[in-house]
Structures are given as structure tokens and as C-alpha cells.
Design a protein around this motif. Structure first.
Motif, PDB file in Angstrom:
ATOM      1  N   ARG A   1       0.864  -1.183   0.000  1.00 19.15           N
ATOM      2  CA  ARG A   1       0.000   0.000   0.000  1.00 19.15           C
ATOM      3  C   ARG A   1       0.902   1.235   0.000  1.00 19.15           C
TER       4      ARG A   1
ATOM      5  N   PRO B   1       0.775   4.493  -0.926  1.00 20.49           N
ATOM      6  CA  PRO B   1       0.425   5.790  -0.333  1.00 20.49           C
ATOM      7  C   PRO B   1       0.509   5.807   1.195  1.00 20.49           C
ATOM      8  N   GLU B   2       0.072   4.721   1.844  1.00 20.82           N
ATOM      9  CA  GLU B   2       0.128   4.660   3.303  1.00 20.82           C
ATOM     10  C   GLU B   2       1.567   4.548   3.799  1.00 20.82           C
TER      11      GLU B   2
ATOM     12  N   ARG C   1       4.232   5.589   2.206  1.00 26.43           N
ATOM     13  CA  ARG C   1       4.840   6.894   1.930  1.00 26.43           C
ATOM     14  C   ARG C   1       4.494   7.886   3.036  1.00 26.43           C
ATOM     15  N   LYS C   2       3.237   7.893   3.451  1.00 25.06           N
ATOM     16  CA  LYS C   2       2.790   8.811   4.510  1.00 25.06           C
ATOM     17  C   LYS C   2       3.570   8.578   5.801  1.00 25.06           C
TER      18      LYS C   2
ATOM     19  N   SER D   1       8.815  11.979  -6.436  1.00 26.80           N
ATOM     20  CA  SER D   1       7.877  11.239  -5.591  1.00 26.80           C
ATOM     21  C   SER D   1       6.425  11.449  -5.980  1.00 26.80           C
ATOM     22  N   SER D   2       5.687  10.349  -5.833  1.00 25.81           N
ATOM     23  CA  SER D   2       4.235  10.363  -6.020  1.00 25.81           C
ATOM     24  C   SER D   2       3.689   9.151  -5.268  1.00 25.81           C
ATOM     25  N   ASP D   3       2.398   8.916  -5.371  1.00 32.43           N
ATOM     26  CA  ASP D   3       1.816   7.737  -4.735  1.00 32.43           C
ATOM     27  C   ASP D   3       2.045   6.470  -5.554  1.00 32.43           C
ATOM     28  N   GLU D   4       2.727   6.591  -6.700  1.00 36.29           N
ATOM     29  CA  GLU D   4       3.092   5.426  -7.509  1.00 36.29           C
ATOM     30  C   GLU D   4       4.561   5.063  -7.346  1.00 36.29           C
TER      31      GLU D   4
ATOM     32  N   ALA E   1       7.850   6.590  -4.681  1.00 39.15           N
ATOM     33  CA  ALA E   1       8.320   7.622  -3.765  1.00 39.15           C
ATOM     34  C   ALA E   1       9.829   7.491  -3.588  1.00 39.15           C
TER      35      ALA E   1
END
Length: 143
Positions: free
Chosen positions: A15, A17-18, A20-21, A34-37, A39
Motif C-alpha cells: 500500500r 500511499p500509506e 509513503r505517509k 515522488s508520487s503515490d506510484e 516515492a
């Protein structure tokens, strides 16, 4: 000769995005890539990247068996400049949602150490080694 260096470490994310957060909450700086695809986090000398696990397996030309949930036989380390930093770093990890596996304690080898898992069970050690030497960027060059 194969160059004796590590330039980039990639974690296959279930996952992204999570995950990365979580690293953002640690206060880690990202690059513009970086992006949600995909990072990319800057560290002292090595880039840490996050890439979807299925895509990473495909890119490497291997078959993805099943998502790995337990200990993978690999740990990463964040070495700090002072013993008390182990405790303060672990408090930041706790506040970011990391799972503390081993509370900070004095190590038999004379330093101080602690372990945590990120949200996808990648294991990290936070350690102070009194003999560690860092360069001007904060990369460990000797211990």
C-alpha cells in the motif's frame, strides 16, 4: 570490478500511499520524483524508494509468491550521533505510527539500540555506536 557501494534501496510496497505517509511523518525529505506510484526519499548517501510490490517483482523478472508479512531476514539501520537520540527518534517513530519492537536499551557492545517496524513490517534499527564516524552529509563512513 563491481563498485563497492549502495546507491538506492527499494522497498516493495503493498500500500504505497500509506507507507509513503509514514516516512513523511518521520520528517524525511522526498525528491520531486515522488508520487503515490513511486516515492523517493533522500538519506545520507543512499536513496530509499518505495515501489508497488507487484511492479517490483515484474521489473526484476521474478514471480511474486505471496505478500510477505513476517520477518524477511533484512533490517535497515539509522545510526545517530548520541545515545539519547535513540530515545528521541523512537518517540518520533511511535508518534508516526511505527510499531516499536524493542524499546531503547543499552547494548552489550557499548552503544544504545532499539528496533521498530514500519506499517508494512520492514524492520529498522535505531542505534548509537560510540565509535561511529560520519561525513559532513551524515553518512556513516566508519565504526
Amino acid at each position: 570490478m563491481v563498485p563497492q557501494r549502495v546507491s538506492l534501496l527499494t522497498l516493495g510496497a503493498l500500500r504505497l500511499p500509506e507507507l509513503r505517509k509514514f516516512y513523511q511523518l518521520l520528517g524525511w525529505e522526498e525528491t520531486e520524483a515522488s508520487s503515490d506510484e513511486y516515492a523517493v526519499f533522500k538519506t545520507a548517501g543512499v536513496f530509499l524508494t518505495l515501489f508497488p510490490l507487484e511492479e517490483l517483482a515484474k521489473d526484476a523478472g521474478v514471480e511474486l509468491q505471496s505478500p510477505i508479512e513476517g520477518f524477511r531476514g533484512v533490517t535497515f539501520a539509522i545510526n545517530v550521533n548520541a545515545a539519547e537520540e535513540v530515545d528521541s527518534v523512537m518517540e518520533k517513530v511511535r508518534m508516526a505510527g511505527g510499531k516499536i519492537l524493542r524499546e531503547p536499551s543499552d547494548a552489550f557492545w557499548g552503544g544504545r539500540t532499539s528496533y521498530f517496524a514500519d506499517p508494512e513490517n520492514n524492520l529498522w534499527e535505531v542505534a548509537w555506536n560510540p565509535s561511529s564516524v560520519f561525513d559532513e552529509r551524515g553518512a556513516m563512513i566508519d565504526f
